[in-house]
Design a protein around this motif. Structure first.
Motif, short mmCIF file in Angstrom:
data_model
loop_
_atom_site.label_atom_id
_atom_site.label_comp_id
_atom_site.label_asym_id
_atom_site.label_seq_id
_atom_site.Cartn_x
_atom_site.Cartn_y
_atom_site.Cartn_z
N ASP A 127 0.84 -1.20 0.00
CA ASP A 127 0.00 0.00 0.00
C ASP A 127 0.87 1.25 0.00
N GLU A 128 1.89 1.29 0.85
CA GLU A 128 2.76 2.46 0.90
C GLU A 128 3.51 2.65 -0.41
N ARG A 129 3.90 1.54 -1.06
CA ARG A 129 4.57 1.64 -2.36
C ARG A 129 3.63 2.26 -3.38
N ARG A 130 2.38 1.80 -3.39
CA ARG A 130 1.41 2.32 -4.35
C ARG A 130 1.06 3.78 -4.08
N MET A 131 0.92 4.14 -2.79
CA MET A 131 0.61 5.53 -2.46
C MET A 131 1.75 6.46 -2.87
#
Length: 212
Positions: free
Chosen positions: A72-76
């Motif tokens: 999720d943090e990578r995508r955000m």
């Protein structure tokens, strides 16, 4: 320029981070998505090891795994870079911090009403003047929150609506529904505030507690 629209798969993965343990319907409702479509995405994310499901006490829902939090943090981060929204979100987070400190104090005043005999006495809500002062402070914070979040919704559609949701909770309080101040069971002022804080932290990749 129109606000950037996040991919459905990204929204479905991000929702349990913002909402916490949440059923499919709540995830779908948060972003106005089709429930069956959300269920399909969750099953796919689960197969990848990014979300898990659990059931207890008659409720069931989805949560992020550690691998899911990292994804999720990578995508955000990729979304911020792709849309150029990072400066806007970072500025909003900086401006949010002093508001958050004030909100915490106001919530404490709603829950506690110190007396000479008991500094940690629970607020029994019989002191009209005390509660009205707290509610005025919540109203002021709501207006400042809207000013802070309007630019967010202007650059990323998924960050829109926090100010309106907070105002809707206050409207319920004005109608006598006092649980809309801080109940975790409804879309209360406290619920909306905590979700915004988590949204800002996870979008920027800041660990909870690291922003003071």
């Amino acid at each position: 320029m129109a606000a950037a629209v996040s991919a459905v798969d990204d929204l479905v993965l991000h929702a349990p981070r913002v909402l916490g343990f949440a059923p499919t319907g709540r995830i779908a409702d948060r972003y106005g998505l089709d429930r069956d479509d959300v269920e399909d995405h969750l099953l796919d994310l689960g197969a990848r090891g990014w979300v898990g499901s659990a059931a207890f006490a008659g409720t069931s829902g989805w949560f992020l795994t550690e691998a899911g939090r990292a994804e999720d943090e990578r995508r955000m981060a990729a979304e911020l870079d792709r849309t150029g929204a990072r400066p806007v979100v970072s500025d909003a987070h900086t401006r949010f911090l002093p508001l958050n400190a004030r909100f915490a104090r106001v919530c404490t005043d709603w829950q506690l009403r110190p007396t000479r005999a008991e500094p940690m006495a629970a607020n029994d809500h019989t002191d009209w003047r005390w509660d009205e002062r707290v509610l005025r402070a919540l109203g002021t914070l709501g207006r400042e929150l809207t000013q802070l979040t309007d630019p967010l919704g202007g650059c990323l559609q998924r960050l829109d609506g926090y100010g309106a949701r907070y105002a809707a909770a206050l409207a319920q309080v004005d109608l006598g529904q006092r649980r809309y101040v801080d109940s975790p069971e409804v879309d209360s002022c406290h619920t909306v505030w905590m979700q915004l804080h988590e949204d800002l932290l996870s979008t920027l990749g800041i660990p909870r507690g690291a922003d003071g």
